[in-house]
Scaffold this motif. Structure first.
Motif, PDB file in Angstrom:
ATOM      1  N   LEU A 122       0.742  -1.142   0.113  1.00 19.41           N
ATOM      2  CA  LEU A 122       0.070  -0.022   0.067  1.00 19.41           C
ATOM      3  C   LEU A 122       0.960   1.259  -0.153  1.00 19.41           C
ATOM      4  O   LEU A 122       0.614   2.207  -0.767  1.00 19.41           O
ATOM      5  CB  LEU A 122      -1.087   0.021   1.158  1.00 19.41           C
ATOM      6  CG  LEU A 122      -2.198  -1.097   1.048  1.00 19.41           C
ATOM      7  CD1 LEU A 122      -2.916  -0.944   2.448  1.00 19.41           C
ATOM      8  CD2 LEU A 122      -3.076  -0.533   0.157  1.00 19.41           C
ATOM      9  N   TYR A 126       0.926   4.194  -2.742  1.00 17.18           N
ATOM     10  CA  TYR A 126       0.763   5.617  -2.633  1.00 17.18           C
ATOM     11  C   TYR A 126       1.924   6.453  -2.839  1.00 17.18           C
ATOM     12  O   TYR A 126       1.610   7.448  -3.687  1.00 17.18           O
ATOM     13  CB  TYR A 126       0.450   5.763  -1.048  1.00 17.18           C
ATOM     14  CG  TYR A 126       0.365   7.211  -0.702  1.00 17.18           C
ATOM     15  CD1 TYR A 126      -0.945   7.657  -0.853  1.00 17.18           C
ATOM     16  CD2 TYR A 126       1.240   7.759  -0.049  1.00 17.18           C
ATOM     17  CE1 TYR A 126      -0.956   9.133  -0.392  1.00 17.18           C
ATOM     18  CE2 TYR A 126       1.119   9.082   0.388  1.00 17.18           C
ATOM     19  CZ  TYR A 126      -0.090   9.821   0.311  1.00 17.18           C
ATOM     20  OH  TYR A 126      -0.245  11.032   0.478  1.00 17.18           O
ATOM     21  N   ARG A 130       1.696   9.147  -5.954  1.00 13.16           N
ATOM     22  CA  ARG A 130       2.100  10.688  -5.674  1.00 13.16           C
ATOM     23  C   ARG A 130       3.231  11.263  -6.580  1.00 13.16           C
ATOM     24  O   ARG A 130       3.115  12.342  -7.020  1.00 13.16           O
ATOM     25  CB  ARG A 130       2.395  10.907  -4.133  1.00 13.16           C
ATOM     26  CG  ARG A 130       1.488  10.685  -3.208  1.00 13.16           C
ATOM     27  CD  ARG A 130       0.469  11.785  -2.912  1.00 13.16           C
ATOM     28  NE  ARG A 130       1.306  12.848  -2.287  1.00 13.16           N
ATOM     29  CZ  ARG A 130       0.630  13.858  -1.925  1.00 13.16           C
ATOM     30  NH1 ARG A 130      -0.716  14.145  -2.257  1.00 13.16           N
ATOM     31  NH2 ARG A 130       1.210  14.953  -1.427  1.00 13.16           N
TER      32      ARG A 130
END
Length: 134
Positions: A122, A126, A130
């Protein structure tokens, strides 16, 4: 002998049910035959102890059911009477055996991902999202 066992089991179960209904004041909903047996039981209670009256009443019901189920002649004695009435008509509850194959990680067990690996994935997703959106 099969008819005798069925008649005895049915007589014991029915008498226990009728007796419980009598305690709950529900005898009016019982069939006429059941009410007659309960009336006979009450008269026997005045003459003897409760355990003896119960066993005698169950034997009367048993004889009636044996004849009703097609038994020929005198009904056989299906339960040995050692020191009084039989009280072993309750089955003990046993828990089912645990399924060891899945609990011990056997061949049918589902593979489990460690929590840390899921968390790391995860975080990578993420950070990747980004980074590419800047």
């Amino acid at each position: 002998m099969l008819i005798a066992r069925r008649a005895d089991t049915r007589a014991r179960a029915d008498f226990a049910t009728w007796k419980m209904l009598a305690k709950l004041n529900g005898t009016s909903s019982l069939p006429e035959e059941a009410q007659n047996f309960l009336a006979g039981y009450r008269t026997l209670l005045e003459k003897m102890a409760e355990a003896e009256a119960t066993e005698v009443t169950i034997q009367l019901i048993y004889r009636s059911y044996y004849a009703e189920m097609g038994g020929a002649g005198a009904p056989p004695d299906v339960r040995p009477h050692k020191d009084g009435p039989v009280t072993d008509n309750v089955t003990a509850f046993r828990r089912p055996a645990p399924k060891l194959a899945r609990a011990a990680g056997g061949p049918q067990a589902k593979p489990r991902l460690p929590v840390a690996l899921i968390f790391a994935c995860l975080v990578v997703v993420y950070v990747g999202l980004r980074y590419f959106w800047r």
